[in-house]
Design a protein around this motif. Structure first.
Motif, PDB file in Angstrom:
ATOM      1  N   PRO A   1       0.816  -1.227   0.000  1.00 40.01           N
ATOM      2  CA  PRO A   1       0.000   0.000   0.000  1.00 40.01           C
ATOM      3  C   PRO A   1       0.848   1.275   0.000  1.00 40.01           C
ATOM      4  O   PRO A   1       0.511   2.243  -0.703  1.00 40.01           O
ATOM      5  CB  PRO A   1      -0.819  -0.124   1.293  1.00 40.01           C
ATOM      6  N   LEU A   2       1.943   1.283   0.756  1.00 38.55           N
ATOM      7  CA  LEU A   2       2.807   2.453   0.768  1.00 38.55           C
ATOM      8  C   LEU A   2       3.446   2.679  -0.601  1.00 38.55           C
ATOM      9  O   LEU A   2       3.575   3.823  -1.052  1.00 38.55           O
ATOM     10  CB  LEU A   2       3.894   2.293   1.832  1.00 38.55           C
ATOM     11  N   PHE A   3       3.821   1.608  -1.280  1.00 34.63           N
ATOM     12  CA  PHE A   3       4.382   1.732  -2.620  1.00 34.63           C
ATOM     13  C   PHE A   3       3.372   2.370  -3.564  1.00 34.63           C
ATOM     14  O   PHE A   3       3.721   3.269  -4.352  1.00 34.63           O
ATOM     15  CB  PHE A   3       4.796   0.353  -3.136  1.00 34.63           C
ATOM     16  N   GLY A   4       2.115   1.920  -3.501  1.00 35.54           N
ATOM     17  CA  GLY A   4       1.080   2.494  -4.353  1.00 35.54           C
ATOM     18  C   GLY A   4       0.818   3.960  -4.050  1.00 35.54           C
ATOM     19  O   GLY A   4       0.634   4.777  -4.962  1.00 35.54           O
ATOM     20  N   ILE A   5       0.819   4.316  -2.764  1.00 33.22           N
ATOM     21  CA  ILE A   5       0.570   5.699  -2.372  1.00 33.22           C
ATOM     22  C   ILE A   5       1.694   6.617  -2.852  1.00 33.22           C
ATOM     23  O   ILE A   5       1.449   7.670  -3.461  1.00 33.22           O
ATOM     24  CB  ILE A   5       0.397   5.803  -0.840  1.00 33.22           C
ATOM     25  N   PHE A   6       2.938   6.221  -2.589  1.00 32.89           N
ATOM     26  CA  PHE A   6       4.070   7.062  -2.981  1.00 32.89           C
ATOM     27  C   PHE A   6       4.199   7.149  -4.503  1.00 32.89           C
ATOM     28  O   PHE A   6       4.540   8.208  -5.036  1.00 32.89           O
ATOM     29  CB  PHE A   6       5.362   6.529  -2.367  1.00 32.89           C
TER      30      PHE A   6
END
Length: 335
Positions: free
Chosen positions: A50-55
């Motif tokens: 999820p953090l990869f998608g957000i960033f």
């Protein structure tokens, strides 16, 4: 550069301070390390995707939004004025500012390898300070542009001539390069214990100084001096400019005239508040909050969120940009 060598001589002159180890770990041999470990925002494996998608989404918005601002300014002849000359360079600087950190964040989240080589760390902090200082100085130049436009409208074209605009841009580049090299030089003079862990997602000089096994009294003093000189100067310039602007606007007799004059500063003032407000929030969070993880999360506001919002502020609040964008889109649809 002679200035860099002079600074290094000044730095080495204080080498008589007693050494003390500041690493919060078991005593180890001081060594010339080859890499650091970036702890990032979270160790939870379930949050990495999820953090990869957000960033990645935020980074794409930053790149596309700022490139659109640059394209609009270049393609529309009505925007070939000093205000938008500085705006296009500010957008280019924001792209460089986020590109100095976000690609590394995405790589770490994807590969789960958080190490960064020592040389790459120095390059990253140099780029971060270069583009961050450029942001600050360009905002100061834009404040001066608004000062001349409102306080000296009859002499605007004479004062804000292309030569002065290019001189302000080149001066900003030179000062930013000097600041970045000074910080890089300070960090390169430090020695570290083995397996240094940085509780952030990028190489923060203030954290590196705290993690150093060498004496940091001189480094801390010089870092505060550099920040006071090259950080306080732009802030003072912006405050002075808006003090003069507000004073001139208050002298306008009609409320419509006051609104029209102040509306030309609305977008710039919003970006200034966002840039320095987020930076101040990062500093206060590092002082007030005991958790270094929370400080790392607060750094996201300064390094990523603020550059992402700048294109929206200028496209939504600036009528000239909106009209130029509509003309560009209409030409694109027509062809």
């Amino acid at each position: 550069m002679p200035i860099i060598h002079l600074f290094l001589s000044f730095y080495n002159a204080f080498s008589f301070f007693p050494q003390r180890c500041l690493c919060h770990m078991e005593p180890q041999n001081v060594t010339s390390i080859s890499e650091f470990l970036l702890l990032g925002l979270s160790d939870d494996p379930d949050l990495q995707t999820p953090l990869f998608g957000i960033f990645l989404s935020m980074y794409l918005v930053i790149i596309l939004g700022n490139l659109l601002i640059i394209l609009v300014v270049i393609s529309d002849s009505q925007l070939h004025i000093p205000m938008y000359f500085f705006l296009s360079n500010l957008s280019l600087t924001d792209i460089g500012f986020t590109s100095s950190t976000v690609p590394k964040i995405l790589t770490d989240l994807h590969t789960h390898l958080r190490s960064i080589p020592y040389t790459a760390c120095l390059i990253q902090l140099s780029l971060l300070y270069f583009f961050g200082c450029m942001d600050s100085l360009l905002l100061t130049a834009m404040a001066y542009d608004r000062l001349v436009a409102i306080c000296h409208p009859l002499h605007y074209t004479v004062i804000m001539n292309p030569r002065l605009c290019r001189l302000l841009l080149l001066s900003s580049c030179f000062i930013s390069l000097l600041v970045s090299q000074l910080h890089c030089l300070m960090v390169s003079q430090l020695t570290f214990c083995t397996y240094v862990e940085i509780p952030n997602f990028f190489c923060d000089p203030s954290l590196l100084i705290n993690l150093s096994c060498s004496d940091t009294s001189t480094s801390t003093m010089l870092m505060y001096c550099i920040s006071a000189i090259f950080g306080g100067g732009p802030v003072s310039g912006i405050l002075f400019s808006y003090t003069r602007i507000v004073s001139s606007i208050l002298k306008v007799p009609s409320s419509g005239g006051k609104y029209k004059a102040f509306s030309t500063c609305g977008s710039h003032l919003s970006v200034v508040c966002l840039f320095y407000g987020s930076g101040l929030g990062v500093y206060l969070s590092s002082v007030v909050l005991p958790s270094l993880k929370r400080s790392a999360v607060a750094s996201v506001m300064y390094t990523i969120v603020a550059p992402m919002l700048n294109p929206f502020i200028y496209s939504l609040r600036n009528r000239d940009i909106k009209r130029a964008l509509q003309r560009l889109l209409s030409r694109t649809v027509y062809f």
